[in-house]
Design an enzyme around this catalytic site. Sequence first.
Site, PDB file in Angstrom:
ATOM      1  N   HIS A  42       0.931  -0.867   0.299  1.00  0.00           N
ATOM      2  CA  HIS A  42       0.162  -0.156   0.285  1.00  0.00           C
ATOM      3  C   HIS A  42       0.793   1.376   0.248  1.00  0.00           C
ATOM      4  CE1 HIS A  42      -4.173  -1.850   0.517  1.00  0.00           C
ATOM      5  NE2 HIS A  42      -3.330  -2.769   0.897  1.00  0.00           N
ATOM      6  N   ASN A  43       2.124   0.941   0.190  1.00  0.00           N
ATOM      7  CA  ASN A  43       3.092   2.513   0.073  1.00  0.00           C
ATOM      8  C   ASN A  43       3.045   2.902  -1.439  1.00  0.00           C
ATOM      9  OD1 ASN A  43       5.953   3.299  -0.331  1.00  0.00           O
ATOM     10  ND2 ASN A  43       6.119   3.102   1.735  1.00  0.00           N
ATOM     11  N   ASP A  61       9.333  -6.302   1.761  1.00  0.00           N
ATOM     12  CA  ASP A  61       9.904  -5.325   3.409  1.00  0.00           C
ATOM     13  C   ASP A  61      10.899  -5.286   2.707  1.00  0.00           C
ATOM     14  OD1 ASP A  61       8.224  -5.439   5.576  1.00  0.00           O
ATOM     15  OD2 ASP A  61      10.210  -6.284   6.078  1.00  0.00           O
ATOM     16  N   TYR A  94      12.510   7.587   3.845  1.00  0.00           N
ATOM     17  CA  TYR A  94      13.752   8.015   4.674  1.00  0.00           C
ATOM     18  C   TYR A  94      15.200   8.459   3.739  1.00  0.00           C
ATOM     19  CZ  TYR A  94      12.382   5.793   8.480  1.00  0.00           C
ATOM     20  OH  TYR A  94      10.742   5.504   9.718  1.00  0.00           O
TER      21      TYR A  94
HETATM   22  P1  IMP Z   1       7.418  -1.912   5.067  1.00  0.00           P
HETATM   23  O1  IMP Z   1       8.588  -2.310   4.244  1.00  0.00           O
HETATM   24  O2  IMP Z   1       5.671  -1.400   4.478  1.00  0.00           O
HETATM   25  O3  IMP Z   1       7.491  -2.070   6.601  1.00  0.00           O
HETATM   26  O4  IMP Z   1       7.556   0.221   5.111  1.00  0.00           O
HETATM   27  C1  IMP Z   1       9.253  -0.412   5.116  1.00  0.00           C
HETATM   28  C2  IMP Z   1       9.345   1.320   5.946  1.00  0.00           C
HETATM   29  O5  IMP Z   1      11.097   1.443   5.635  1.00  0.00           O
HETATM   30  C3  IMP Z   1       9.102   2.168   4.914  1.00  0.00           C
HETATM   31  O6  IMP Z   1       8.589   3.124   6.513  1.00  0.00           O
HETATM   32  C4  IMP Z   1       9.663   3.052   4.180  1.00  0.00           C
HETATM   33  O7  IMP Z   1       9.524   4.127   3.500  1.00  0.00           O
HETATM   34  C5  IMP Z   1      10.703   2.750   4.204  1.00  0.00           C
HETATM   35  N1  IMP Z   1      11.825   2.384   2.965  1.00  0.00           N
HETATM   36  C6  IMP Z   1      11.949   1.266   2.293  1.00  0.00           C
HETATM   37  N2  IMP Z   1      12.115   1.628   1.012  1.00  0.00           N
HETATM   38  C7  IMP Z   1      12.569   2.534   1.275  1.00  0.00           C
HETATM   39  C8  IMP Z   1      13.339   3.711  -0.252  1.00  0.00           C
HETATM   40  O8  IMP Z   1      14.168   3.457  -0.712  1.00  0.00           O
HETATM   41  N3  IMP Z   1      12.969   5.039   0.327  1.00  0.00           N
HETATM   42  C9  IMP Z   1      13.034   5.376   1.538  1.00  0.00           C
HETATM   43  N4  IMP Z   1      12.509   4.506   2.570  1.00  0.00           N
HETATM   44  C10 IMP Z   1      12.336   3.448   2.555  1.00  0.00           C
END
Ligand code: IMP
Length: 197
Positions: free
Chosen positions: A12-13, A71, A155
């Site tokens: 959902h990102n 992830d 980030y």
């Molecule tokens: P999840 O995998 O959905 O648990 O979330 C991964 C977390 O790391 C999220 O908050 C993302 O925004 C951050 N993240 C993962 N990949 C990136 C990236 O390429 N740039 C910035 N933040 C990242």
Amino acid sequence: MKKINQILIGTHNKGKFKEISDLLPKKIKKISPVELNIESPIENGSTFIENSQIKAHFFCKKSNLLTLSDDSGLEVECLNNEPGIYSSRLADQYGGFYNAMIEILKRVEESGKKNTKAKFVSVLTIQWPDGKKISETGEIIGNISKIRGNNGFGYDPIFMPIGFSQTFGEMNYKKKLMMDHRFLAYKKLESKIKDYF
Ligand code: IMP
């Protein structure tokens, strides 16, 4: 061998969805869980690989479609590799990524270790409805920087990859796309699935 003509990108990102879509071949139709009204699963794994597989399995079961999930997170060496798998949750806890970045900078400063080494990690898992799955990991090493740039997501503005003088937040989209942790995981995965394309 059944060729891949569509794939559910299990996230959902929006930042991740765009990056993963742009890595996959253009001819493959990309589907979002939003279109199918599928919520996210609870990520109760203790590693990136476990959470990646939890997501791929969940979205694949719910949709009955070939699914690709990621992830990922930021590991900061002087903070015992935190926030790591809790990267997204840190942002929730502090009310968004800007505040979470301020918090990380504060913790790095307070650690007194003068070590700003960090890495982004991504584990991509592709899961077929028949249960077959493949996971691959990509990592990119760099340093924590002052917040710089408005590009990217999450980030990106505090991460400067080794050998570059721009943070991911300052880089143009294409440059980051073709070098980051997801790209590196994708390249490994692609070498194993390209016969399906
Ligand atoms: P999840 O995998 O959905 O648990 O979330 C991964 C977390 O790391 C999220 O908050 C993302 O925004 C951050 N993240 C993962 N990949 C990136 C990236 O390429 N740039 C910035 N933040 C990242």
